[in-house]
Design a protein around this motif. Structure first.
Motif, PDB file in Angstrom:
ATOM      1  N   GLY A   1       1.862   2.142  -1.346  1.00 52.34           N
ATOM      2  CA  GLY A   1       1.862   3.453  -2.411  1.00 52.34           C
ATOM      3  C   GLY A   1       2.626   4.549  -1.475  1.00 52.34           C
ATOM      4  O   GLY A   1       3.570   4.274  -0.646  1.00 52.34           O
ATOM      5  N   PRO A   2       2.320   5.884  -1.639  1.00 55.25           N
ATOM      6  CA  PRO A   2       3.084   6.759  -0.965  1.00 55.25           C
ATOM      7  C   PRO A   2       3.042   6.739   0.687  1.00 55.25           C
ATOM      8  O   PRO A   2       1.791   6.778   1.036  1.00 55.25           O
ATOM      9  CB  PRO A   2       2.189   8.190  -1.607  1.00 55.25           C
ATOM     10  N   THR A   3       4.153   6.891   1.331  1.00 49.68           N
ATOM     11  CA  THR A   3       4.111   6.541   2.650  1.00 49.68           C
ATOM     12  C   THR A   3       4.902   7.524   3.326  1.00 49.68           C
ATOM     13  O   THR A   3       5.881   8.116   2.814  1.00 49.68           O
ATOM     14  CB  THR A   3       4.648   5.256   2.856  1.00 49.68           C
ATOM     15  N   ILE A   4       4.519   7.866   4.532  1.00 52.43           N
ATOM     16  CA  ILE A   4       5.541   8.622   5.601  1.00 52.43           C
ATOM     17  C   ILE A   4       5.790   7.795   6.722  1.00 52.43           C
ATOM     18  O   ILE A   4       4.767   6.884   7.183  1.00 52.43           O
ATOM     19  CB  ILE A   4       4.887   9.752   5.897  1.00 52.43           C
ATOM     20  N   TRP A   5       6.749   7.831   7.319  1.00 51.00           N
ATOM     21  CA  TRP A   5       7.140   7.033   8.584  1.00 51.00           C
ATOM     22  C   TRP A   5       7.281   8.323   9.629  1.00 51.00           C
ATOM     23  O   TRP A   5       8.201   9.035   9.429  1.00 51.00           O
ATOM     24  CB  TRP A   5       8.260   6.211   8.513  1.00 51.00           C
ATOM     25  N   ILE A   6       6.680   8.117  10.768  1.00 49.69           N
ATOM     26  CA  ILE A   6       6.856   9.038  11.916  1.00 49.69           C
ATOM     27  C   ILE A   6       7.113   8.047  13.113  1.00 49.69           C
ATOM     28  O   ILE A   6       6.384   7.241  13.419  1.00 49.69           O
ATOM     29  CB  ILE A   6       5.478   9.743  12.061  1.00 49.69           C
ATOM     30  N   ASN A   7       8.482   8.496  13.748  1.00 49.16           N
ATOM     31  CA  ASN A   7       8.850   7.656  14.578  1.00 49.16           C
ATOM     32  C   ASN A   7       8.916   6.377  14.496  1.00 49.16           C
ATOM     33  O   ASN A   7       8.549   5.173  15.353  1.00 49.16           O
ATOM     34  CB  ASN A   7       8.235   7.942  16.038  1.00 49.16           C
ATOM     35  N   GLY A   8       9.190   5.792  13.258  1.00 45.37           N
ATOM     36  CA  GLY A   8       9.227   4.421  12.969  1.00 45.37           C
ATOM     37  C   GLY A   8       7.791   3.797  12.471  1.00 45.37           C
ATOM     38  O   GLY A   8       7.843   2.516  12.114  1.00 45.37           O
ATOM     39  N   THR A   9       6.704   4.559  12.312  1.00 49.07           N
ATOM     40  CA  THR A   9       5.480   3.962  12.389  1.00 49.07           C
ATOM     41  C   THR A   9       5.151   4.541  11.006  1.00 49.07           C
ATOM     42  O   THR A   9       5.135   5.644  10.503  1.00 49.07           O
ATOM     43  CB  THR A   9       4.389   4.356  13.247  1.00 49.07           C
ATOM     44  N   MET A  10       4.771   3.418  10.095  1.00 49.51           N
ATOM     45  CA  MET A  10       4.001   3.883   8.863  1.00 49.51           C
ATOM     46  C   MET A  10       2.851   4.545   8.693  1.00 49.51           C
ATOM     47  O   MET A  10       1.978   4.020   9.449  1.00 49.51           O
ATOM     48  CB  MET A  10       4.247   2.696   7.832  1.00 49.51           C
TER      49      MET A  10
ATOM     50  N   GLN B   1       0.128   5.637   5.712  1.00 50.34           N
ATOM     51  CA  GLN B   1      -0.310   5.810   4.214  1.00 50.34           C
ATOM     52  C   GLN B   1      -0.765   7.040   3.938  1.00 50.34           C
ATOM     53  O   GLN B   1      -1.768   7.406   4.572  1.00 50.34           O
ATOM     54  CB  GLN B   1      -1.215   4.526   3.718  1.00 50.34           C
ATOM     55  N   LEU B   2      -0.398   7.779   2.928  1.00 47.27           N
ATOM     56  CA  LEU B   2      -0.849   8.862   2.444  1.00 47.27           C
ATOM     57  C   LEU B   2      -2.328   8.746   1.501  1.00 47.27           C
ATOM     58  O   LEU B   2      -2.302   7.616   1.260  1.00 47.27           O
ATOM     59  CB  LEU B   2       0.007   9.724   1.470  1.00 47.27           C
ATOM     60  N   PRO B   3      -3.007   9.850   1.492  1.00 47.68           N
ATOM     61  CA  PRO B   3      -4.454   9.373   0.764  1.00 47.68           C
ATOM     62  C   PRO B   3      -4.138   9.104  -0.684  1.00 47.68           C
ATOM     63  O   PRO B   3      -3.260   9.670  -1.318  1.00 47.68           O
ATOM     64  CB  PRO B   3      -5.084  10.826   0.804  1.00 47.68           C
ATOM     65  N   ILE B   4      -4.721   8.081  -1.296  1.00 46.82           N
ATOM     66  CA  ILE B   4      -4.566   7.753  -2.509  1.00 46.82           C
ATOM     67  C   ILE B   4      -5.432   8.598  -3.393  1.00 46.82           C
ATOM     68  O   ILE B   4      -6.710   8.843  -3.149  1.00 46.82           O
ATOM     69  CB  ILE B   4      -5.206   6.316  -2.595  1.00 46.82           C
ATOM     70  N   ILE B   5      -4.866   9.097  -4.449  1.00 45.61           N
ATOM     71  CA  ILE B   5      -5.519   9.888  -5.120  1.00 45.61           C
ATOM     72  C   ILE B   5      -6.085   8.894  -6.361  1.00 45.61           C
ATOM     73  O   ILE B   5      -7.252   9.562  -6.910  1.00 45.61           O
ATOM     74  CB  ILE B   5      -4.315  10.979  -6.005  1.00 45.61           C
ATOM     75  N   ASN B   6      -5.584   8.263  -6.830  1.00 43.42           N
ATOM     76  CA  ASN B   6      -6.172   7.346  -7.959  1.00 43.42           C
ATOM     77  C   ASN B   6      -5.869   5.856  -7.823  1.00 43.42           C
ATOM     78  O   ASN B   6      -6.923   5.200  -7.374  1.00 43.42           O
ATOM     79  CB  ASN B   6      -5.612   7.610  -9.301  1.00 43.42           C
ATOM     80  N   SER B   7      -4.638   5.355  -7.439  1.00 45.10           N
ATOM     81  CA  SER B   7      -4.340   3.978  -7.290  1.00 45.10           C
ATOM     82  C   SER B   7      -2.925   4.094  -6.448  1.00 45.10           C
ATOM     83  O   SER B   7      -2.134   4.897  -6.826  1.00 45.10           O
ATOM     84  CB  SER B   7      -4.275   3.357  -8.638  1.00 45.10           C
ATOM     85  N   TYR B   8      -2.745   3.231  -5.552  1.00 42.51           N
ATOM     86  CA  TYR B   8      -1.511   3.189  -5.142  1.00 42.51           C
ATOM     87  C   TYR B   8      -0.479   2.583  -5.879  1.00 42.51           C
ATOM     88  O   TYR B   8       0.782   2.734  -5.730  1.00 42.51           O
ATOM     89  CB  TYR B   8      -1.585   2.506  -3.677  1.00 42.51           C
TER      90      TYR B   8
END
Length: 377
Positions: free
Chosen positions: A147-156, A158-165
């Motif tokens: 689901g919602p994702t960020i990548w920092i220096n190439g490392t993934m 996962q953002l907190p899941i609010i309901n379902s990814y």
């Protein structure tokens, strides 16, 4: 008869007020724009621009008839194909360091991609997409399994899941690391809604929708925390561009006084918003019109703001505005001389209205009279 210091001070105060009123009029006036056809990778091809950084570098995609899209960058007036072999690719955002993100499709699936100095690197190959990047190089997007994702220096991460990814996407990120997007909300009676979301300080929250709408999604967020996107009522309902400011969802309306659908796609640090308005949620693209919202939050068709002396004036139909930088430069795509092309709109210096100029001259005249009499005193 000599003027008193009181009279001189009064004259200076009046002229100052007139001058400040004139300056405010200039600042509030809508600019006119120079239009540039950004071209395509082939002379007969088409193109679309989706983002522009504060150095004027533009990214998007280009394609020829019958072919897939290719990620594209425009830099210093030159158009180039971004590297990496794929069946299809698209650039979605560029930061002020010139780092580009997007996605491509290969025979094995869709990949989130980052281009540095024109060279492609795969961020994630798990049906992933990268949609935005901030000045620190933090990338926002989504993967199929996370689901919602960020990548920092190439490392993934996962953002907190609010309901379902599932169907949760991170679409925009600002320089403070705040992320916006959407998630899928399923109610107790199995009603399903898409809802706008904000991820900040390790938490994910539903930021609601404009009055009269049940669903929403967020596209972009600026460093002041202003968020833009859309509120809607599902596939068969209405839809309006929306601004979230100080916790309030503001309906931005549309070009046809509420009967059209509208979409807000980007916002700059000055609060200028761009997007598009069209006759219905799923109406043909050639019915869409690129729109800007200034400080008064009323939609203005960008076609009407092109400089009348521009060689392309009257020969275009701008479909959608996708990105705006802090200089007020706008990119998107539309029909230019009969071809679907990426465009750049560059604001021109605002020319004051005759009445405003007269006020300024009158104020300066008072200032001059007061100064001369002050010297004679």
């Amino acid at each position: 008869m000599k003027r008193s210091n009181y009279q001189i001070a009064k004259a200076l105060l009046i002229s100052g007020l007139i001058f400040s009123t004139y300056i405010g009029t200039i600042q509030a006036a809508q600019p006119s724009y120079k239009l540039t056809d950004l071209g395509a990778l082939t002379t007969t091809g088409s193109s679309a621009a989706v983002d522009i950084n504060n150095h004027g570098q533009i990214v998007g995609y280009s394609w020829a008839a019958g072919q897939q899209t290719s990620a594209t960058i425009w830099d210093k007036g030159q158009i180039s194909l971004l590297g990496g072999h794929a069946l299809m690719s698209s650039a979605t955002a560029i930061n002020d360091s010139g780092v580009v993100v997007g996605y491509n499709e290969t025979s094995s699936g869709q990949n989130a991609v980052v281009w540095t100095n024109g060279q492609a690197s795969i961020l994630d190959s798990n049906t992933a997409t990268a949609l935005d990047i901030n000045s620190h190089g933090v990338i926002a997007g989504a993967t199929y399994n996370s689901g919602p994702t960020i990548w920092i220096n190439g490392t993934m991460e996962q953002l907190p899941i609010i309901n379902s990814y599932y169907f949760s996407v991170a679409r925009g990120i600002n320089n403070l690391g705040q992320v916006v997007g959407s998630y899928e909300l399923t109610t107790a009676d199995w009603q399903i809604y898409t809802r706008a979301a904000l991820w900040s300080n390790g938490n994910g929250i539903d930021i609601g929708a404009a009055d009269g709408f049940s669903s929403s999604y967020a596209e972009k967020i600026n460093d002041a925390g202003d968020i833009v996107g859309q509120s809607h009522n599902g596939f068969n309902g209405g839809a309006h561009a929306t601004l979230w400011r100080n916790g309030v969802a503001i309906d931005l309306g549309s070009l046809n006084d509420g009967t059209e659908a509208s979409f807000a796609m980007d916002i700059n640090s000055h609060g200028q918003i761009v997007g598009y308005s069209q006759s219905g949620l799923f109406s043909p693209e050639n019915n869409a019109r690129a729109v800007i919202w200034f400080a008064d939050l009323n939609p203005v068709m960008l076609d009407t703001l092109i400089d009348p002396l521009d060689p392309l004036y009257g020969q275009v139909s701008l479909y959608t505005a996708k990105g705006i930088n802090d200089l007020g430069q706008i990119v998107g795509y539309g029909l230019i001389n009969g071809k679907e092309r990426a465009f750049l709109l560059s604001p021109l210096a605002t020319v004051p209205e005759p009445g405003s100029m007269a006020m300024l001259l009158a104020g300066l005249g008072l200032f001059g009279i007061a100064s001369r009499r002050n010297k004679q005193a």
